[in-house]
Design an enzyme around this catalytic site. Structure first.
Site, PDB file in Angstrom:
ATOM      1  N   PRO A 169       0.835  -1.205   0.000  1.00 28.04           N
ATOM      2  CA  PRO A 169       0.000   0.000   0.000  1.00 28.04           C
ATOM      3  C   PRO A 169       0.867   1.250   0.000  1.00 28.04           C
ATOM      4  CG  PRO A 169       0.087  -0.915   2.190  1.00 28.04           C
ATOM      5  CD  PRO A 169       0.837  -1.862   1.308  1.00 28.04           C
ATOM      6  N   GLU A 170       0.313   2.316  -0.515  1.00 28.63           N
ATOM      7  CA  GLU A 170       0.997   3.599  -0.543  1.00 28.63           C
ATOM      8  C   GLU A 170       0.564   4.389   0.688  1.00 28.63           C
ATOM      9  OE1 GLU A 170       2.925   4.412  -3.348  1.00 28.63           O
ATOM     10  OE2 GLU A 170       2.453   2.552  -4.390  1.00 28.63           O
ATOM     11  N   LYS A 229       3.810   4.619   6.284  1.00 23.85           N
ATOM     12  CA  LYS A 229       2.918   3.488   6.034  1.00 23.85           C
ATOM     13  C   LYS A 229       2.565   2.748   7.314  1.00 23.85           C
ATOM     14  CE  LYS A 229       5.091   2.667   1.655  1.00 23.85           C
ATOM     15  NZ  LYS A 229       5.437   1.561   0.768  1.00 23.85           N
ATOM     16  N   ARG A 231      11.868  -4.931  -6.998  1.00 23.98           N
ATOM     17  CA  ARG A 231      10.457  -4.598  -7.216  1.00 23.98           C
ATOM     18  C   ARG A 231      10.257  -4.332  -8.694  1.00 23.98           C
ATOM     19  NH1 ARG A 231       8.494  -2.147  -2.594  1.00 23.98           N
ATOM     20  NH2 ARG A 231       6.502  -2.298  -3.638  1.00 23.98           N
TER      21      ARG A 231
END
Ligand code: ZN
Length: 268
Positions: free
Chosen positions: A2-3, A51, A254
């Site tokens: 998630p951002e 986060k 990533r």
């Protein structure tokens, strides 16, 4: 992953649903806190830090202050239900459940569930760089941290939460695209890094209240992003097929998306 804006929204949900209310029950489904019980404590607030989510409670013991530290990691989510209503995700994915008279907050598939004294919060979030969505955002400090290692690839530096907090893989790809920068460019060579960082803040801020994230302003499926997860689709600016490759430190690679024409590879 998630951002920061997703985590911010989760904090707002918990804030609206729990703050000011007394916990009538709690259920920690993680081994290290299996016997923890916050019944009787009052939820003070939930804040996001990058986060990370920090849910602060007063009690249950006299003068006690505890913080429930959670992190969504890859698959995690907080959901709030009315008592007696079915959960929309399998119960075996629940890692922590907080009950009040009016609401049940369930943390599903959380990557971190940790209960600590509130005065110890720095141990879990003290390493973070300035928070893009935080009230104490500090642009100069973020730039200083980003440029500490000028040879580092910009894509990697933006994902490093100790530089600035809140950017995940999606915003990294989108920010590099709108800045016309290849993700492997050394951050010290990025012209207009200040502008890139300001755009990061704008992007997260624009999306923090939205259920559906968009960096293009277009909310239609497949049109919401410039390059993220659009590999093989034509670039929205120049029509060149978007490319994807794995980048990053060994073991933590990533997927990185870019347009080979709008974001030329740095001369090596
Ligand atoms: Zn292009």
């Amino acid at each position: 992953m998630p951002e920061g804006d997703t985590v911010y929204r989760a904090a707002r949900l918990l804030e609206r649903s729990l703050s000011g209310h007394r916990l009538t029950g709690s259920d920690f489904r993680v081994p290290q806190h299996a016997t923890a019980d916050l019944t009787g404590a009052t939820v003070v607030e939930t804040v996001s830090r990058g986060k990370h989510l920090l849910t602060r409670v007063a009690g249950p013991g006299e003068g006690e202050r505890w913080t429930l530290h959670t992190h969504l990691k890859m698959e995690g989510a907080w959901r709030v239900y009315e008592p007696g209503r079915p959960w929309r995700r399998p119960a075996h994915q629940a890692r922590v459940v907080l009950h009040t008279e009016r609401a049940i907050a369930v943390g599903f598939s959380l990557g971190v569930v940790e209960l600590l004294p509130t005065h110890g919060e720095d141990d879990v979030v003290g390493h973070l760089g300035p928070d893009l969505l935080g009230p104490d955002w500090d642009e100069d400090e973020a730039l200083r941290r980003l440029l500490e290692d000028p040879s580092r690839p910009v894509g990697e530096a933006l994902l490093d939460q100790t530089r600035l907090a809140g950017i995940g893989n999606m915003y990294m790809a989108e920010l590099c695209f709108v800045s016309g920068v290849h993700p492997a460019t050394a951050i010290g060579d990025v012209a207009g890094l200040t502008r890139l960082v300001r755009r990061a803040r704008q992007m997260l801020d624009l999306n923090k209240e939205r259920a559906v994230q968009s960096t293009t302003g277009d909310l239609r499926e497949r049109e919401r992003m410039w390059v993220y997860r659009r590999d093989r689709s034509p670039c929205r600016r120049c029509g060149t097929p978007i490319e994807v490759t794995q980048r990053g430190p060994a073991g933590r690679e990533r997927a990185s998306y870019w347009c080979p024409r709008c974001q030329p590879e740095p001369a090596s």
